[in-house]
Structure formats: structure tokens, C-alpha cells
Design a protein around this motif. Structure first.
Motif, PDB file in Angstrom:
ATOM      1  N   ALA A 176      98.333  27.050  43.098  1.00 53.94           N
ATOM      2  CA  ALA A 176      99.258  25.975  43.082  1.00 53.94           C
ATOM      3  C   ALA A 176      98.902  25.041  44.451  1.00 53.94           C
ATOM      4  CB  ALA A 176     100.596  26.518  43.206  1.00 53.94           C
ATOM      5  N   THR A 177      98.680  25.619  45.565  1.00 52.37           N
ATOM      6  CA  THR A 177      98.470  24.839  46.583  1.00 52.37           C
ATOM      7  C   THR A 177      97.197  23.961  46.370  1.00 52.37           C
ATOM      8  OG1 THR A 177      99.954  26.338  48.118  1.00 52.37           O
ATOM      9  CG2 THR A 177      98.099  24.698  49.267  1.00 52.37           C
ATOM     10  N   GLY A 178      96.192  24.735  45.821  1.00 53.85           N
ATOM     11  CA  GLY A 178      94.825  24.040  46.056  1.00 53.85           C
ATOM     12  C   GLY A 178      94.852  22.977  44.953  1.00 53.85           C
ATOM     13  N   SER A 179      95.649  23.163  43.835  1.00 54.51           N
ATOM     14  CA  SER A 179      95.880  22.028  42.663  1.00 54.51           C
ATOM     15  C   SER A 179      96.647  21.070  43.278  1.00 54.51           C
ATOM     16  CB  SER A 179      96.511  22.649  41.555  1.00 54.51           C
ATOM     17  OG  SER A 179      95.966  23.574  40.911  1.00 54.51           O
ATOM     18  N   LEU A 180      97.472  21.012  44.204  1.00 52.32           N
ATOM     19  CA  LEU A 180      98.161  20.021  44.943  1.00 52.32           C
ATOM     20  C   LEU A 180      97.248  19.361  45.897  1.00 52.32           C
ATOM     21  CD1 LEU A 180     100.831  18.810  45.363  1.00 52.32           C
ATOM     22  CD2 LEU A 180     101.285  20.264  47.201  1.00 52.32           C
ATOM     23  N   LEU A 181      96.597  20.106  46.704  1.00 50.88           N
ATOM     24  CA  LEU A 181      95.550  19.443  47.413  1.00 50.88           C
ATOM     25  C   LEU A 181      94.627  18.415  46.611  1.00 50.88           C
ATOM     26  CD1 LEU A 181      95.041  22.237  49.980  1.00 50.88           C
ATOM     27  CD2 LEU A 181      96.188  20.318  50.437  1.00 50.88           C
ATOM     28  N   CYS A 182      94.099  19.107  45.660  1.00 46.08           N
ATOM     29  CA  CYS A 182      93.038  18.532  44.610  1.00 46.08           C
ATOM     30  C   CYS A 182      93.775  17.065  44.288  1.00 46.08           C
ATOM     31  CB  CYS A 182      92.616  19.231  43.628  1.00 46.08           C
ATOM     32  SG  CYS A 182      91.601  20.370  43.875  1.00 46.08           S
ATOM     33  N   ARG A 183      94.872  17.117  43.904  1.00 44.53           N
ATOM     34  CA  ARG A 183      95.661  15.976  43.358  1.00 44.53           C
ATOM     35  C   ARG A 183      95.850  14.872  44.596  1.00 44.53           C
ATOM     36  NH1 ARG A 183      98.384  19.635  40.317  1.00 44.53           N
ATOM     37  NH2 ARG A 183     100.213  19.404  41.650  1.00 44.53           N
ATOM     38  N   ALA A 184      96.127  15.342  45.844  1.00 46.03           N
ATOM     39  CA  ALA A 184      96.457  14.526  47.039  1.00 46.03           C
ATOM     40  C   ALA A 184      95.278  14.195  47.524  1.00 46.03           C
ATOM     41  CB  ALA A 184      97.197  15.164  48.036  1.00 46.03           C
ATOM     42  N   GLY A 185      94.037  14.718  47.502  1.00 43.54           N
ATOM     43  CA  GLY A 185      92.920  14.056  47.948  1.00 43.54           C
ATOM     44  C   GLY A 185      92.533  14.573  49.173  1.00 43.54           C
ATOM     45  N   PRO A 186      91.569  13.958  49.630  1.00 44.33           N
ATOM     46  CA  PRO A 186      91.170  14.666  51.064  1.00 44.33           C
ATOM     47  C   PRO A 186      91.997  14.295  52.198  1.00 44.33           C
ATOM     48  CG  PRO A 186      89.351  13.425  50.060  1.00 44.33           C
ATOM     49  CD  PRO A 186      90.288  13.328  49.308  1.00 44.33           C
ATOM     50  N   ALA A 187      92.941  13.169  52.074  1.00 45.04           N
ATOM     51  CA  ALA A 187      93.883  12.735  53.184  1.00 45.04           C
ATOM     52  C   ALA A 187      94.840  13.814  53.507  1.00 45.04           C
ATOM     53  CB  ALA A 187      94.774  11.607  52.773  1.00 45.04           C
ATOM     54  N   ALA A 188      95.253  14.695  52.462  1.00 48.18           N
ATOM     55  CA  ALA A 188      95.921  16.066  52.488  1.00 48.18           C
ATOM     56  C   ALA A 188      95.622  16.981  53.584  1.00 48.18           C
ATOM     57  CB  ALA A 188      96.365  16.753  51.070  1.00 48.18           C
ATOM     58  N   VAL A 189      94.457  17.216  53.479  1.00 52.01           N
ATOM     59  CA  VAL A 189      93.812  18.245  54.583  1.00 52.01           C
ATOM     60  C   VAL A 189      93.656  17.422  55.994  1.00 52.01           C
ATOM     61  CG1 VAL A 189      91.784  19.637  55.121  1.00 52.01           C
ATOM     62  CG2 VAL A 189      92.394  19.525  52.731  1.00 52.01           C
ATOM     63  N   LEU A 190      93.140  16.292  55.853  1.00 52.97           N
ATOM     64  CA  LEU A 190      92.844  15.313  57.278  1.00 52.97           C
ATOM     65  C   LEU A 190      94.258  15.282  57.760  1.00 52.97           C
ATOM     66  CD1 LEU A 190      90.047  13.238  56.212  1.00 52.97           C
ATOM     67  CD2 LEU A 190      89.931  15.129  57.234  1.00 52.97           C
ATOM     68  N   GLU A 191      95.269  15.223  57.308  1.00 51.42           N
ATOM     69  CA  GLU A 191      96.714  14.699  57.775  1.00 51.42           C
ATOM     70  C   GLU A 191      97.221  15.943  58.446  1.00 51.42           C
ATOM     71  OE1 GLU A 191      98.919  12.825  54.930  1.00 51.42           O
ATOM     72  OE2 GLU A 191      98.014  10.970  55.145  1.00 51.42           O
ATOM     73  N   SER A 192      96.704  17.127  58.361  1.00 53.17           N
ATOM     74  CA  SER A 192      97.256  18.435  58.823  1.00 53.17           C
ATOM     75  C   SER A 192      96.635  18.622  60.039  1.00 53.17           C
ATOM     76  CB  SER A 192      97.099  19.609  58.005  1.00 53.17           C
ATOM     77  OG  SER A 192      95.697  19.898  57.723  1.00 53.17           O
ATOM     78  N   TRP A 193      95.808  17.707  60.536  1.00 52.42           N
ATOM     79  CA  TRP A 193      94.950  17.950  61.790  1.00 52.42           C
ATOM     80  C   TRP A 193      95.935  17.241  62.892  1.00 52.42           C
ATOM     81  CZ3 TRP A 193      89.050  16.932  62.240  1.00 52.42           C
ATOM     82  CH2 TRP A 193      88.608  17.654  61.088  1.00 52.42           C
ATOM     83  N   PRO A 194      95.882  18.123  64.083  1.00 55.86           N
ATOM     84  CA  PRO A 194      96.830  17.347  65.086  1.00 55.86           C
ATOM     85  C   PRO A 194      96.220  16.229  65.521  1.00 55.86           C
ATOM     86  CG  PRO A 194      95.760  19.471  65.590  1.00 55.86           C
ATOM     87  CD  PRO A 194      95.179  19.350  64.446  1.00 55.86           C
ATOM     88  N   GLY A 195      97.208  15.134  65.688  1.00 55.97           N
ATOM     89  CA  GLY A 195      96.792  13.980  66.218  1.00 55.97           C
ATOM     90  C   GLY A 195      95.996  12.857  65.272  1.00 55.97           C
ATOM     91  N   GLU A 196      95.922  13.547  64.087  1.00 56.14           N
ATOM     92  CA  GLU A 196      95.206  12.715  62.918  1.00 56.14           C
ATOM     93  C   GLU A 196      96.124  12.071  62.214  1.00 56.14           C
ATOM     94  OE1 GLU A 196      92.033  11.902  63.192  1.00 56.14           O
ATOM     95  OE2 GLU A 196      91.883  12.863  65.320  1.00 56.14           O
ATOM     96  N   ALA A 197      97.454  12.438  62.031  1.00 58.22           N
ATOM     97  CA  ALA A 197      98.252  11.855  60.919  1.00 58.22           C
ATOM     98  C   ALA A 197      98.559  10.465  61.137  1.00 58.22           C
ATOM     99  CB  ALA A 197      99.669  12.861  60.882  1.00 58.22           C
ATOM    100  N   GLY A 198      99.022  10.046  59.985  1.00 62.33           N
ATOM    101  CA  GLY A 198      99.213   8.543  60.197  1.00 62.33           C
ATOM    102  C   GLY A 198      98.277   7.632  59.700  1.00 62.33           C
TER     103      GLY A 198
END
Length: 90
Positions: free
Chosen positions: A68-90
Motif C-alpha cells: 500500500a505504501t509503495g502504491s501510494l509513493l508511485c501515485r505521488a511521484g518522486p516528490a513524495a520520497v524527496l520531501e521526506s529528506w531533512p531540509g528539502e521539504a517545500g
């Protein structure tokens, strides 16, 4: 993903590296499910060996949540992973 992982581990060790590993596993699990793998096969491959479905269906639930998490990440696109990086959100 491998290149992102190397960069990420250099800049965000510890908790954030664990989060990236979990996201990576989730994407792999979603791909495996889309390719026809069963939840049991996903659990064996990505969670390691263990009883199926586990006490209280614990392993089955973990496999289901990974997919389910993987499917959600696929739908959200690369930004979903990158936004979880410290100091990179926004």
C-alpha cells in the motif's frame, strides 16, 4: 534509487536512512505485487523468512502495508520520497 540512496546516506544517516530503506522496500513490494507476486512471496522476499501469516496475521499485515505504501509513493511521484529528506521539504 541506488544513486539517491548513496547521496542520502551521506547526508542523512540514522532515522532518515531507515525511512529511505522502508520507502525503497515499499516500492519494490508494489512492483512485485503488480507483477503478480502474492503477499506471502512479498513477505518472504522483503521481510525475510518467517511463519505465515504470523501471529495475528502480523507478517501478512506488514506485507500488505508495504504494498500500500509503495502504491501510494508511485501515485505521488518522486516528490513524495524527496520531501521526506531533512531540509528539502517545500
Amino acid at each position: 534509487m541506488a544513486a539517491l540512496r548513496r547521496v542520502y546516506l551521506q547526508h542523512a544517516p540514522g532515522y532518515h536512512a531507515k525511512r529511505l530503506r522502508r520507502q525503497h522496500l515499499a516500492l519494490l513490494a508494489a512492483d512485485a505485487r503488480a507483477a503478480g507476486a502474492s503477499l506471502r512471496e512479498i513477505a518472504e522476499r522483503f521481510l525475510g523468512p518467517g511463519d505465515w501469516p504470523g501471529d495475528g496475521e502480523h507478517r501478512k499485515s506488514l506485507a500488505r502495508r508495504l504494498v500500500a505504501t509503495g502504491s501510494l509513493l508511485c501515485r505521488a511521484g518522486p516528490a513524495a520520497v524527496l520531501e521526506s529528506w531533512p531540509g528539502e521539504a517545500g
